[in-house]
Design an enzyme around this catalytic site. Structure first.
Site, PDB file in Angstrom:
ATOM      1  N   CYS A 251       0.841  -1.195   0.000  1.00  0.00           N
ATOM      2  CA  CYS A 251       0.000   0.000   0.000  1.00  0.00           C
ATOM      3  C   CYS A 251       0.882   1.254   0.000  1.00  0.00           C
ATOM      4  O   CYS A 251       1.463   1.583  -1.034  1.00  0.00           O
ATOM      5  CB  CYS A 251      -0.956  -0.063   1.184  1.00  0.00           C
TER       6      CYS A 251
ATOM      7  N   GLU B 248      -1.321  -9.241   3.599  1.00  0.00           N
ATOM      8  CA  GLU B 248      -1.173  -9.803   4.945  1.00  0.00           C
ATOM      9  C   GLU B 248      -2.507 -10.248   5.555  1.00  0.00           C
ATOM     10  O   GLU B 248      -2.536 -11.130   6.403  1.00  0.00           O
ATOM     11  CB  GLU B 248      -0.470  -8.811   5.878  1.00  0.00           C
TER      12      GLU B 248
ATOM     13  N   HIS C 102      -3.491  -5.301   0.462  1.00  0.00           N
ATOM     14  CA  HIS C 102      -2.865  -5.769   1.703  1.00  0.00           C
ATOM     15  C   HIS C 102      -2.878  -7.300   1.748  1.00  0.00           C
ATOM     16  O   HIS C 102      -3.824  -7.884   2.283  1.00  0.00           O
ATOM     17  CB  HIS C 102      -3.632  -5.228   2.914  1.00  0.00           C
TER      18      HIS C 102
END
Ligand SMILES: *[C@@H]1O[C@H](CO)[C@@H](O)[C@H](O)[C@H]1NC(C)=O
Ligand SMILES: *[C@@H]1O[C@H](CO)[C@@H](O)[C@H](O)[C@H]1NC(C)=O
Ligand SMILES: *[C@@H]1O[C@H](CO)[C@@H](O)[C@H](O)[C@H]1NC(C)=O
Ligand SMILES: *[C@@H]1O[C@H](CO)[C@@H](O)[C@H](O)[C@H]1NC(C)=O
Length: 576
Positions: free
Chosen positions: A404, A537, A535
């Site tokens: 990001c 993650e 993202h």
């Protein structure tokens, strides 16, 4: 549907979430499909507007729901995909009941906490528990319901009452309660009084514990267990000893060794659930993989050093999902993980820095690292330091992963130092910037006036572009045509510049359906210089690490090729 309620007494923050998600993971190893619901007794309706400084990280779900890190824990341990409805708050329930009242659904009757609010809670639990959470699309068998806060708080009272009624609504064989308590050690003695008091509170509210999970730094002594059993009116088998272990990934095995699952099976009559042998094998396979992972963990002689160049490095919780994704990836690459925390402002020019030693130390950390990670964030503070870190990684051939904001700063760096766009920057940090210098721009469809809830949020597809088969990131994703990942952003790379970047070797290999919004870039002729606008993650799982992270760790540890050849799969049982 079977329900396992996990509540807590004494104090909060003693690992109720880890215990609950480990229990869910273990039930999965029996071949069951599990899901989970987190009850948070706050008035808030949406976590997106809460400050990360006060509240830890904001976790984004597929459906764009912004929640906190507990739902992330469930997703990671249980390998499920939850929705915003899996998070119940006092605010959500009240707002639901009040809007029903406004619509006249209660026929003008007096609306009360009991029964209207408590019924609404029970209906919500029953409805959401049945939502399929994996790609089989089937209704789960077991739902873990974690009750936040501690029993006895004013805040949790309506939920405790709702659960008291719920045990009768669904029947004894479908409801069980695990209460998490604390056993402090004082002068070497394990104290059971707090647990006794917590159980007394629980019983006075009409809930009886089926298991008492005792958190203690050390293993509980047998006399302690017997004492708790006797004074809390349960059998010794019902007292689980959750002492500190090497990592939280060992908690499921700790519970397993204490026959917790055997007890729950009996108590909930799980053997009546008619599992197919395929389901059972799948469960055994999962357990074997988990064991293989924990057995190898920490026994590795290799370690990989990752510099995390961020902004809240004094508040590490706000990067929890990033850290988890790094952990999952290093476990899979059979290497230990060492995180070097670098506050981005410490990397900025010496002259501006009051603290010279910090500046040198920060750069030492960056140059010692095997890989450099710049995670997401908002605001302009520290971005010049991140830009310098990205430059360093690019020029020194050190693996880089940007997420990001980490993609945006690396792009700005490239624009300034390779394309020669002097003073190129982001419109986020400098709204007055002339158009030719805007490397990062506000997304046109986002409403600028209205800050809250106006982001590009949730799961969106990314398409790999033509002639990008060379890209490592594409290989890491298993050579797929497209991937779906979770987003949370307001700004994007200026689409008019994409061609100029590509001519110089920075390729926007993954884009959205329009073909002009950048989702992934990769630098050609670099060991691993990859960044994503989304993202990754958020979807990392304990046994299934996020791919961009996995590639990053493998490149940093020098094992990218064997990883791509499939040499690092967890070994499950072979007897299918
Ligand atoms: C649930 O939502 C509330 C309000 O948005 C938030 O405060 C809480 O952290 C969320 N809980 C979880 C587990 O996501
Ligand atoms: C996790 O779940 C997904 C989809 O439900 C499945 O494809 C995947 O194989 C699972 N991963 C593991 C490690 O079990
Ligand atoms: C360097 O990394 C170490 C280990 O994480 C950390 O304790 C230290 O504060 C870092 N120094 C700077 C200046 O970032
Ligand atoms: C785990 O699986 C790997 C294969 O990926 C195997 O080499 C290793 O011996 C296994 N370790 C344990 C402790 O089972």
């Amino acid at each position: 549907m079977k329900y396992v309620v996990v509540s807590g007494g004494v104090i909060s923050g003693i690992g109720k979430g880890v215990l609950a998600s480990s229990t869910g993971m273990l039930l999965k190893t029996l071949g069951l499909k599990t899901t989970s619901i987190k009850i948070d007794p706050y008035m808030n309706i949406d976590a997106g507007t809460m400050s990360p400084l006060e509240h830890g990280e904001c976790f984004v779900l597929d459906d764009g729901g912004e929640t906190d890190l507990d739902l992330g824990n469930y997703e990671r341990y249980m390998n499920v995909t939850l929705t915003k409805d899996h998070n119940i708050t006092t605010g959500k329930i009240y707002s639901h009941v009040i809007s029903k009242e406004r619509k006249g659904d209660y026929l003008g009757k007096t609306v009360q906490i009991v029964p209207h609010l408590t019924n609404a809670i029970q209906d919500w639990i029953e409805r959401v528990a049945r939502v399929p959470v994996d790609d089989t699309g089937e209704v789960p068998d077991v739902c873990i319901v974690e009750l936040g806060g501690t029993v006895g708080d004013i805040e949790s009272a309506p939920f405790v009452e709702a659960l008291r009624q719920f045990q009768f609504r669904v029947g004894k064989e479908n409801f069980c309660l695990v209460h998490v308590s604390l056993v402090p050690v004082i002068h070497g003695e394990q104290k059971t009084k707090p647990t006794q008091a917590a159980i007394k509170d629980l019983r006075s509210l009409g809930l009886n514990p089926d298991m008492i999970a005792c958190r203690c730094a050390k293993e509980l002594d047998q006399p302690t267990i017997e004492k708790i059993a006797m004074f809390c009116h349960v059998g010794p088998r019902q007292v689980v000893n959750v002492h500190d272990v090497e990592t939280t990934y060992h908690v499921p095995l700790l519970l397993l060794s204490q026959k917790m699952i055997a007890y729950l099976s009996e108590r909930l009559e799980l053997e009546k659930l008619q599992l197919t042998s395929k389901d059972q094998h799948r469960g055994q396979h999962l357990l074997a993989k988990w064991k293989n992972m924990t057995d190898t963990f920490g026994h590795s002689d290799h370690s990989v050093k990752i510099a995390l160049v961020g902004k809240y490095t004094n508040l590490r919780d706000s990067y929890l999902s990033v850290i988890k994704a790094l952990e999952h990836s290093s476990m899979k690459c059979r290497t230990k993980l060492e995180i070097l925390w670098v506050e981005a402002t410490d990397l900025e020019f010496e002259s501006q820095n009051t603290d010279k030693t910090k500046f040198h130390e920060a750069w030492k950390n960056v140059s010692d690292a095997d890989g450099i990670l710049v995670p997401g964030g908002f605001g302009s503070r520290g971005t010049e330091g991140m830009i310098l870190a990205a430059k360093w990684a690019r020029e020194s051939n050190v693996p880089y992963l940007g997420i990001c904001l980490g993609l945006q700063v690396a792009t700005i760096e490239f624009a300034r130092n390779v394309l020669g766009i002097k003073d190129g920057n982001s419109a986020e940090f400098h709204p007055e910037l002339p158009e030719g210098k805007q490397v990062v721009v506000y997304m046109p469809e986002i409403d600028k006036e209205n800050m809250g809830g106006t982001m590009r949020l949730g799961l969106r597809p990314t398409y790999f572009q033509k002639d990008t088969e060379w890209a490592t990131i594409r290989k890491v994703y298993g050579n797929s045509q497209s991937v779906e990942e979770r987003h949370r952003h307001r700004y994007e790379i200026n689409p008019t510049l994409l061609q100029r970047f590509e001519e110089k070797g920075l390729h926007f290999v993954g884009r959205d359906e329009s073909g002009s919004r950048c989702e992934i870039f990769e630098l050609k002729d670099h060991p691993y210089y990859v960044a994503t606008q989304y993202h990754p993650e958020y979807t990392s799982k304990v046994l299934g690490p996020s791919r961009p992270f996995l590639g990053f760790i493998a490149a940093s540890a020098g094992v990218l090729d064997p990883l791509l050849e499939g040499k690092y799969e967890y070994q499950g049982t072979a007897d299918f």
